[in-house]
Structure formats: C-alpha cells, structure tokens
Design a protein around this motif. Sequence first.
Motif, PDB file in Angstrom:
ATOM      1  N   ALA A 110       0.826  -1.207   0.000  1.00 66.58           N
ATOM      2  CA  ALA A 110       0.000   0.000   0.000  1.00 66.58           C
ATOM      3  C   ALA A 110       0.864   1.263   0.000  1.00 66.58           C
ATOM      4  CB  ALA A 110      -0.924   0.000   1.217  1.00 66.58           C
ATOM      5  N   MET A 111       2.015   1.207   0.668  1.00 68.13           N
ATOM      6  CA  MET A 111       2.850   2.404   0.808  1.00 68.13           C
ATOM      7  C   MET A 111       3.807   2.580  -0.369  1.00 68.13           C
ATOM      8  SD  MET A 111       1.806   3.860   3.572  1.00 68.13           S
ATOM      9  CE  MET A 111       0.161   3.208   3.331  1.00 68.13           C
ATOM     10  N   ALA A 112       4.085   1.492  -1.077  1.00 62.46           N
ATOM     11  CA  ALA A 112       5.083   1.561  -2.159  1.00 62.46           C
ATOM     12  C   ALA A 112       4.808   2.686  -3.157  1.00 62.46           C
ATOM     13  CB  ALA A 112       5.194   0.213  -2.864  1.00 62.46           C
ATOM     14  N   PRO A 113       3.583   2.833  -3.641  1.00 61.97           N
ATOM     15  CA  PRO A 113       3.364   3.914  -4.611  1.00 61.97           C
ATOM     16  C   PRO A 113       3.540   5.303  -4.005  1.00 61.97           C
ATOM     17  CG  PRO A 113       1.326   2.633  -4.258  1.00 61.97           C
ATOM     18  CD  PRO A 113       2.387   1.988  -3.437  1.00 61.97           C
ATOM     19  N   ILE A 114       3.267   5.451  -2.706  1.00 62.96           N
ATOM     20  CA  ILE A 114       3.421   6.772  -2.078  1.00 62.96           C
ATOM     21  C   ILE A 114       4.899   7.124  -1.959  1.00 62.96           C
ATOM     22  CG2 ILE A 114       3.045   8.137   0.026  1.00 62.96           C
ATOM     23  CD1 ILE A 114       0.561   6.414   0.549  1.00 62.96           C
ATOM     24  N   CYS A 115       5.693   6.158  -1.501  1.00 59.81           N
ATOM     25  CA  CYS A 115       7.100   6.522  -1.277  1.00 59.81           C
ATOM     26  C   CYS A 115       7.999   6.181  -2.464  1.00 59.81           C
ATOM     27  CB  CYS A 115       7.628   5.970   0.041  1.00 59.81           C
ATOM     28  SG  CYS A 115       7.330   4.277   0.358  1.00 59.81           S
ATOM     29  N   GLY A 116       7.461   5.521  -3.454  1.00 61.09           N
ATOM     30  CA  GLY A 116       8.269   5.272  -4.646  1.00 61.09           C
ATOM     31  C   GLY A 116       9.340   4.209  -4.438  1.00 61.09           C
ATOM     32  N   ILE A 117       9.129   3.366  -3.450  1.00 59.33           N
ATOM     33  CA  ILE A 117      10.086   2.269  -3.202  1.00 59.33           C
ATOM     34  C   ILE A 117       9.282   0.973  -3.256  1.00 59.33           C
ATOM     35  CG2 ILE A 117      11.692   1.281  -1.518  1.00 59.33           C
ATOM     36  CD1 ILE A 117      11.835   4.125  -0.303  1.00 59.33           C
ATOM     37  N   ASP A 118       9.801  -0.022  -3.949  1.00 64.07           N
ATOM     38  CA  ASP A 118       8.976  -1.216  -4.096  1.00 64.07           C
ATOM     39  C   ASP A 118       8.879  -1.999  -2.790  1.00 64.07           C
ATOM     40  OD1 ASP A 118      11.013  -3.555  -4.208  1.00 64.07           O
ATOM     41  OD2 ASP A 118      11.816  -2.027  -5.572  1.00 64.07           O
ATOM     42  N   ALA A 119       7.800  -2.757  -2.691  1.00 68.26           N
ATOM     43  CA  ALA A 119       7.456  -3.426  -1.437  1.00 68.26           C
ATOM     44  C   ALA A 119       8.571  -4.355  -0.961  1.00 68.26           C
ATOM     45  CB  ALA A 119       6.153  -4.200  -1.613  1.00 68.26           C
ATOM     46  N   GLU A 120       9.216  -5.027  -1.888  1.00 68.89           N
ATOM     47  CA  GLU A 120      10.252  -5.977  -1.474  1.00 68.89           C
ATOM     48  C   GLU A 120      11.436  -5.256  -0.838  1.00 68.89           C
ATOM     49  OE1 GLU A 120      10.983  -9.115  -0.292  1.00 68.89           O
ATOM     50  OE2 GLU A 120       8.907  -8.943  -0.961  1.00 68.89           O
ATOM     51  N   THR A 121      11.798  -4.094  -1.392  1.00 73.93           N
ATOM     52  CA  THR A 121      12.906  -3.321  -0.819  1.00 73.93           C
ATOM     53  C   THR A 121      12.541  -2.822   0.578  1.00 73.93           C
ATOM     54  OG1 THR A 121      13.475  -2.636  -3.051  1.00 73.93           O
ATOM     55  CG2 THR A 121      14.485  -1.407  -1.257  1.00 73.93           C
ATOM     56  N   ILE A 122      11.283  -2.443   0.764  1.00 73.85           N
ATOM     57  CA  ILE A 122      10.862  -2.009   2.103  1.00 73.85           C
ATOM     58  C   ILE A 122      11.011  -3.178   3.080  1.00 73.85           C
ATOM     59  CG2 ILE A 122       8.907  -1.205   3.496  1.00 73.85           C
ATOM     60  CD1 ILE A 122       7.913   0.336   1.032  1.00 73.85           C
ATOM     61  N   ARG A 123      10.605  -4.369   2.647  1.00 73.66           N
ATOM     62  CA  ARG A 123      10.742  -5.549   3.521  1.00 73.66           C
ATOM     63  C   ARG A 123      12.209  -5.816   3.846  1.00 73.66           C
ATOM     64  NH1 ARG A 123       6.084  -7.306   0.897  1.00 73.66           N
ATOM     65  NH2 ARG A 123       4.443  -7.418   2.492  1.00 73.66           N
ATOM     66  N   GLU A 124      13.026  -5.732   2.806  1.00 72.85           N
ATOM     67  CA  GLU A 124      14.452  -5.985   3.008  1.00 72.85           C
ATOM     68  C   GLU A 124      15.028  -4.982   4.020  1.00 72.85           C
ATOM     69  OE1 GLU A 124      18.624  -5.621   0.535  1.00 72.85           O
ATOM     70  OE2 GLU A 124      16.737  -5.402  -0.571  1.00 72.85           O
ATOM     71  N   ALA A 125      14.618  -3.725   3.873  1.00 71.98           N
ATOM     72  CA  ALA A 125      15.118  -2.688   4.774  1.00 71.98           C
ATOM     73  C   ALA A 125      14.686  -2.969   6.209  1.00 71.98           C
ATOM     74  CB  ALA A 125      14.620  -1.319   4.329  1.00 71.98           C
ATOM     75  N   ALA A 126      13.426  -3.353   6.388  1.00 70.98           N
ATOM     76  CA  ALA A 126      12.914  -3.624   7.732  1.00 70.98           C
ATOM     77  C   ALA A 126      13.698  -4.767   8.367  1.00 70.98           C
ATOM     78  CB  ALA A 126      11.430  -3.962   7.665  1.00 70.98           C
ATOM     79  N   ARG A 127      13.950  -5.787   7.580  1.00 75.35           N
ATOM     80  CA  ARG A 127      14.683  -6.950   8.119  1.00 75.35           C
ATOM     81  C   ARG A 127      16.114  -6.570   8.450  1.00 75.35           C
ATOM     82  NH1 ARG A 127      12.175 -10.199   3.238  1.00 75.35           N
ATOM     83  NH2 ARG A 127      10.070 -10.447   4.078  1.00 75.35           N
ATOM     84  N   MET A 128      16.727  -5.819   7.570  1.00 73.95           N
ATOM     85  CA  MET A 128      18.115  -5.420   7.826  1.00 73.95           C
ATOM     86  C   MET A 128      18.196  -4.562   9.088  1.00 73.95           C
ATOM     87  SD  MET A 128      20.760  -3.242   5.429  1.00 73.95           S
ATOM     88  CE  MET A 128      20.793  -4.376   4.061  1.00 73.95           C
ATOM     89  N   LEU A 129      17.291  -3.617   9.207  1.00 74.79           N
ATOM     90  CA  LEU A 129      17.304  -2.720  10.358  1.00 74.79           C
ATOM     91  C   LEU A 129      17.096  -3.493  11.661  1.00 74.79           C
ATOM     92  CD1 LEU A 129      17.364   0.197  11.405  1.00 74.79           C
ATOM     93  CD2 LEU A 129      14.917   0.342  10.938  1.00 74.79           C
ATOM     94  N   ALA A 130      16.198  -4.459  11.613  1.00 76.06           N
ATOM     95  CA  ALA A 130      15.900  -5.204  12.834  1.00 76.06           C
ATOM     96  C   ALA A 130      16.957  -6.263  13.135  1.00 76.06           C
ATOM     97  CB  ALA A 130      14.521  -5.856  12.717  1.00 76.06           C
ATOM     98  N   SER A 131      17.836  -6.525  12.180  1.00 71.36           N
ATOM     99  CA  SER A 131      18.786  -7.620  12.365  1.00 71.36           C
ATOM    100  C   SER A 131      19.913  -7.261  13.331  1.00 71.36           C
ATOM    101  CB  SER A 131      19.387  -8.034  11.016  1.00 71.36           C
ATOM    102  OG  SER A 131      20.240  -7.000  10.540  1.00 71.36           O
ATOM    103  N   VAL A 132      20.130  -5.973  13.558  1.00 71.66           N
ATOM    104  CA  VAL A 132      21.212  -5.565  14.457  1.00 71.66           C
ATOM    105  C   VAL A 132      20.621  -4.664  15.543  1.00 71.66           C
ATOM    106  CG1 VAL A 132      23.427  -4.409  14.667  1.00 71.66           C
ATOM    107  CG2 VAL A 132      22.860  -5.601  12.547  1.00 71.66           C
ATOM    108  N   SER A 133      20.930  -4.969  16.754  1.00 71.63           N
ATOM    109  CA  SER A 133      20.434  -4.149  17.847  1.00 71.63           C
ATOM    110  C   SER A 133      21.593  -3.787  18.772  1.00 71.63           C
ATOM    111  CB  SER A 133      19.371  -4.933  18.623  1.00 71.63           C
ATOM    112  OG  SER A 133      18.909  -4.157  19.691  1.00 71.63           O
ATOM    113  N   PRO A 134      21.699  -2.560  19.200  1.00 71.74           N
ATOM    114  CA  PRO A 134      20.844  -1.430  18.853  1.00 71.74           C
ATOM    115  C   PRO A 134      21.242  -0.806  17.511  1.00 71.74           C
ATOM    116  CG  PRO A 134      22.512  -0.751  20.414  1.00 71.74           C
ATOM    117  CD  PRO A 134      22.723  -2.208  20.202  1.00 71.74           C
ATOM    118  N   ALA A 135      20.362   0.018  17.005  1.00 71.89           N
ATOM    119  CA  ALA A 135      20.642   0.809  15.815  1.00 71.89           C
ATOM    120  C   ALA A 135      20.494   2.275  16.174  1.00 71.89           C
ATOM    121  CB  ALA A 135      19.672   0.449  14.699  1.00 71.89           C
TER     122      ALA A 135
END
Lengths: 528, 376
Positions: A110-135
């Motif tokens: 739903a957000m991909a068209p608003i932010c211009g980033i495809d859904a898979e890249t958003i998922r990848e980013a979320a996983r990468m960000l959550a993979s290391v703590s703290p950030a």
Amino acid sequence: MTNSFGEFDRAKMFFVIGSNMTEAHPVASTFLKNAVKNGAKLIVADPRKHKLVNYADLHLRLKVGSDIALLNALMNVIIEEKLFDPAFVSENTEGFEALSEEVSRATPEAMAPICGIDAETIREAARMLASVSPAMLCYTLGITEHTCGKNNVMTVANLQMLLGNMGVECGGVNPLRGQNNVQGACDMGALPGIFHGYQKVGDPAARKKFEEAWGVTDLPEKPGLMMPEMMEGLEDKKVRAFWIFGENLANTEPDIHKVEHELASAEFLICQDIFLNETTKFAHVVLPAAAWSENDGTFTNSERRVSRVRTASTPPGVAKPNWWIFKEIAKRFGHEWPANSAQEIWDDEVAALAPNFKGITYDRIENDGLQWPCPSTDHPGTVFLHKGGQFTHGKGVFNITNWTPPAEIADAEYPLVLSTGRRLYHYHTRTQTGRCEGLNDLLGEETCDISPTDARRLGIQPQETVRVSSRRGTVEVTARITPEIPEGMVWMAFHFRETNANWLTNAAYDPETLTAEYKACAVKVEKM
Amino acid sequence: MSDGTISINGKAYPFKPDQTILEVATEAGISIPTLCHLKGTTPTGACRLCVVEVKGARNLLTSCSTPAASGMEVNTDSPAVTQSRKMTLELLLSSGNHDCLNEGSGTDTKVLFDARAEIDGHSDHLCPSWGECKLQEYALAYGATGTKYPRAKPAYPPEVNNPLIIRDFSRCILCGRCVQACNEVQVNEAISYGYRGSESKIVALGDLPLFQSACVFCGECVQACPTGALVDKKSKGKWRPWDVETIRTTCPYCGVGCQQSLHVKDGRIVKVTGVEEGLPNKGRLCVKGRFGYDFIYSDERLTTPLIRENGELREASWDEALDLVADKLKEIIGESGPDALAGVSCARSINEDSYQMQKLFRGVFKTNNIDHCART
Ligand code: SF4
Ligand code: SF4
Ligand code: SF4
Ligand code: FES
C-alpha cells in the motif's frame, strides 16, 4: 540527540533519514563512516543520492515528503514478522495495540506507490534494520521541515521504541541540529512557551521561581507567538515592534516576497547583528554586536554538550556583547541586572535556576564540555538519555501518525518538486562564509541541481542558465545536472541572494511547530 | 620472563592485547619519536624513525607496528637505535628541500630562524612550518644536519593554485600521514600514494590538483602533515609558532560543536586547528570550522549603532540608540500592551545571549513573544 557523537564509531547499525550529513554535519559523518569501515551497516533514506549513500548497504530513495509512509511500512513489516523488541515494548511503552492496528494498514504494497520504493525493498530494509540491535537513527531537517514535520518526528520515535533502540548506547533518536547553538537557544528559553531548562511558562511554580529570582512580578503565563505568527502580526499591526537578533530573515524564511512585505510593515524594527544584510534594510535601529570569537560564553551542541567559547580578539569599533545590550535596555526600564559577564550569567542564573544545568559551571568545562542533564556538580553529565527505558514522563508513548502529502504538490503547471538545504562550503546566507577567503572560490554561485533525465527532457545543457519558478517567485540560476537528484525533483540552497531558493519556497507550516515546508514545493524549470 | 608484562628500558609494564610497543611506551610516559604514525589509524611503518631494539630480534623493529608481547625486552634508546634514527633523519632531510638546519647554531628554532632570516635578508621564503615541523624537531634532537648526503632535486613543482591548501612536494617525506588522515580519519578518500621510487608522490585521483579532485578541503591532511609539505594558504607567512598563543573554543557553524584551537597573534586569529583528543570531534574539523574564521575581520563589520533618519541609516552613540529603543518600546507597551512586542533570538550566538534576551522579554517587557529559528 538522545545519544552522542562519541558512540558513532562504535555503533553497529545506522538508519539515516533526511540528513545530508557529509555536507551539513561533516565531522559527525566522519565518525559514521569510520563505523561503516569497521563493519557497521548503514541504511540511508533520502531522495538524493548524496555522498553518504556511497557508504550505505541500502539506499531507500523515497519521494520527497513520504517519510511517514515509509516508516509506517517498515513498522508494518517489523510487527508482521515479529522483529520488534517485545520486552522493551511491554515494559517501557504504551499504545502498542493502537500502533499495530494503524500500521497494519500500512503494508509495503500500500505504501510503495506513495514513497516510490517497491514493497520488497521495504521488507528488506525492515529486516536489515531489525537484524542488528541497537541501531542509531539519525535525522536532520529532511524530517522536520515539512507540514507533517512533527508527525515525522513522532514516527521516527515510534520506530526506535518498537525496536527497543531507546535508552541504550549506540541507539536512540538523533536529530543533528542545523546551527551551532540552536540546541542552546531552545535550552535557554528563547521559545514562546518555556523558561530556560524547559520550565513551562504556564506552570505557576515555575513563574513564581523566576519572579523571585529576577525580582519581578506578574510574569506572563500565556505562551507567546512563534516566529511566523510574529511576522504575520507585523502586517496586521498586532505586533508593533520587532527585535531581530542575529537572523537574516529576509533570506532565510520561505517566500522572500512575503517576508519582505511583512518586514516592511514593521512599525519599529530593531536589528542586532554583526553585518548589514538584507534584513537590516528594513531596520529602524541597528545595534552592532560582538561576534563569535569576540565573546566569552558557551554553545550547546546537538548532543547537549555545553562547551566554552572564548575571546580571541576584540570587537570592531564600539560593537558590544549581545548580553550587554539586553542588560542596558533592562536598565532603562529600571531593572538592574547583577550579572556582568557571560560567566556570571551562566553560573549565577542559568545553572542556578534550572535543574538540568545545575551541575554545569564554567570551572567544570575548562576543557571538554558537559552534557546535560547534569543535576549536580559531582555529576559527570549524561551521554545518552532514557537509560533503561526510563522516559521523562514514565513510559514512552506510541503516537499514531498517518501520511499526509506536502502542502503543495507537483501539477501540470509546476511539474517538479523543489527541495532545499545547505551545501558544504557555505553557511546559511553567507554573511559569514561569504566573507572568508577561499570559501567563495570553492563555491561561488548557486545552482539548480537537476536529474539527467529531466535535463534531457527539457533540453538543458550542463552549466546552462535556467529559469526556475514557483507560484511565488522566479530565479535565474545555473543548472547542475547530476545523478544525485532523482527524476521529478530539483534541489537548491539559500546561500546566495539573487538565486536564493526562498524566492520559491512555500510558506506552509506544520500546524503545531510552525516549521516551514522548506523541503517541498512545486516549481517549473524553463530554458531561457 | 613471560608474565604478561613487557620490559622497556629495564622496567616491566603490563599491556593490553593488540597494543603496540609504541602504545605501551607512550602510556608509560616513555617517548619514542614518530613521523608516519597517526594515532587511531593502521600503522604503515613508512618512516622507521620509531625503531627500538628488541632482545633476540635480528633487526631493529618499528615500535608503531610491532605488537607488544609477553616477556619482550625493549630498549628505546640504545646506541644502535640512536644511530639508526639519525641515519633515517639524514636520509629524509636529503630527500627534499629541508634547508632549515645550520650546523652548530644550537637547537632553538627561533634562534635558528632569526639567524637565517638575517643572512638571507628576509624570511618569507623560509619554510612555513619552521618551528612546528616534526622533522626539524627530531633532526635537531638527534643532531642530523641534512648535509650528510646530497640533496635530491624536487621531482614536482609545488601546487599553489588550490584555494586554502598549498602542496609543496619538495618538502614531502612520503610519510603517508595525510593519506591516513584523508582515508582512515575523515574517510574522504581523496588522496593516495602514486608512482614509484624517486617519482613517488601523494596524488589526488588521477594526479589532479586538489580543487579538481574529490577533496573537500577539510584540511585534516594539513593538520596531520609533520613537515612543510602541506600548508594552510591563509595563514602562511602570517605567524611563526613562537609568536602565537593558543585559545580553545567551539566552532560557530553547525550543531556538531567541534572544539577548535585558535592560534592567535597580536589579538588576531591566524590559524585554526582541531583540539586533539577534545570532545566531540577528537581533533577533526571540516572546511568551515578550519577555514571559516576570517569573517570577523571583514571591514564590512558593523562598528557603531545606526538609526534610520529620513530613510537612511546614520551613525549614533550607544546612549542615543539604546534610549531610542527603550523609549519606543515603552511607548508601544503603554499604548498596546507588552504583547505588541516580539523578538527572535539568535541560534548562532552564545547561550548567555539567548538567556538574557528571553529574560528581557519575559521579566522586563512581560511578554512571552520570544522565539528563534528553532526550526531551520
Ligand atoms: S583536505 Fe581533506 S579531503 Fe582534501 S586531501 Fe586533505 S584530508 Fe583529504
Ligand atoms: S604531504 Fe606531509 S603528511 Fe603527506 S606524505 Fe608528505 S610529509 Fe607526509
Ligand atoms: S568544524 Fe564543521 S562539523 Fe565541526 S562544528 Fe564546525 S561546521 Fe560543524
Ligand atoms: S612512526 Fe613508526 S615507522 Fe614511522
């Protein structure tokens, strides 16, 4: 900043959003790059491919003003895939249910068209960000200078709380402050609703305390006007006298035509500055001030560190320290202020009257400065806030936010989005850097930065002078064609008068903070 | 002896894993001369000035790159060490235009300088780093004169057409500190080693002048350079180390708040460097912090109060200007109340100024109409 620059080179993960750090905060960026060289991961969210992107593991090239859509989509994935920190969320926060419900609708698709980033890249980013703590999350004015600036800030905080990245070393929410002492000016109560040390004017106990300390009565309890309201008040004569200390508003505020009209309407305008500038043209009185190295005093940096400023040379002519000028006016109103130096002002009043600064005295900051809160003279200062998830008001609250578009969006007539900011070699309106040998040689003129695709479409050659117009004004400026800029966007700064981006920017404000939307307005670019 | 300590000059010292001999010695207060070593970066072992004698080792070892080891017996000062250092210095001196030593005239750089300036009639062309050059300092300490070997002809002319930074390759000893500073400290990745042998040179991408390269003029390399090879153009010739005092202060530009050393001669800033070890910047500065100071000396500075009269600003005394401000504000407060006044403070000026201004508005005028550009 909740955390400190000293943590940068040890951190393992960074999320940098809306911050062109290598140009706006160069030295901070060096520590971040050191961390990356040592193996830290870096996600950069920015429409521009600025230099820091060269060091990023992932560049989220979002559309201008779509931050909330992106951040909510990241949280959607983080909750959906159970990547958040359940212990931190349950022990230290409130409102998680409401947040999950809200962001459950903000799916990457739903957000991909608003932010211009495809859904898979958003998922990848979320996983990468959550993979290391703290950030560590860092942002600058790309987050705040929007009509949804306050919501942007809250969303960023939501993300860090969800990940349990608050109250820990190498984590936190870290706004890099634009100006050297913007933190200090806030801390000192140069805001309509607070005394220094964030003591509210609406609080009777605070007023009583300052009435006693200052030997006055009837301190006003209603918060005052914010700057854009003051400027509008000049026009409708609600504000009859306006005192501008060290700001070149005629160049820095959005929509210069509007600003100059307001300044010209002032019945009595006092400018206190070190140079004549575009704003002093409207002044009735100009007061000459001592500059930076002509003063003893303190600055407070982004990480809340109070550091000394020292006198190295004498002010020209009869220019005087600013604090002296204010004291002299007070005297003419019958108030004798005892403090007669910056040190006396700090030690006897600033520190004495605010719990956060109580432990900071000049004799303790001879060398390195101290970071507030510093409640007593044996306190070492505070490197990072909210230790152990202890927030100022109990638990951290998730504030639900929804994406809203910028006030002015591109349309058929004005098809490009103009975003603005600072460049490395100059500072604001160049009253200072423009008078330093060498800096004009490094950057002698403004450019309109434009993508190769748009330049080609418009038939624009490198270095060609183009006309850039918005509904508010027009500038003629050299085009700089660069892949740093995405299609559909142009970018300019406000360092040079004739080609100042603020002839074009939109005086639309965040409804609560009244921060102007410098980061987005609609323009067209034409060949001359 | 293998008890987790290292012996230096006959005394045992504990050490941490990964510490070099140089680091242990420095912590113990034993000084070892270094030229190429740049704290916090990967040791290159390029200059060999930091050599020490290690019992059992066939050759002298470079202390900056040799890890301390349990039971190691180190001598930092043996005749062999001194001999080697002196030789290293002679070779370095003869590798370029290092003409700052006069045999037999003592070790005070100011005395040396004055003597030379007198012989030559003027001092402008003498090395700009005279008196703050590490090579000169060590040469004097070890009695190296630069006359032992024939002096090499410079392979490259100086690069003087950059803003802010002069590169004088004739004084470059190829120690590589600038390369470390640029790549490992600031991570600007603008310069590297180029060419080989006697052609060796520190080059910006493709051997271009700095201003055409990726260089961002942070000046970190200038601060790191131990010799007169990298020179701050603005301050060149304006001062010598013996006539400046150093004042620590905070940068007036962005919100990082870097700590600066102002080098001040006769009440005038002649050069700015980062405060080594100072927080938050640990010695680093950017182009604005290092080179953005001379605006204060602009002849366009405001020097006197001004009052507008018949559309023009005219000069006025403080009393006249302050009385006018006070009278006008009293009049407006009298007619329209204090909320007809408003003020914005300065996010660039010191805390004490903002505190005073809000105190004036709140405590004296009785309005909370005080703000600043908190949002930009
Ligand atoms: S000035 Fe900075 S960027 Fe340029 S070569 Fe030196 S260290 Fe590198
Ligand atoms: S320029 Fe200076 S720092 Fe760089 S290699 Fe030459 S002598 Fe060393
Ligand atoms: S030196 Fe550069 S990075 Fe440091 S405070 Fe000044 S402007 Fe900011
Ligand atoms: S300082 Fe160790 S080899 Fe140069």
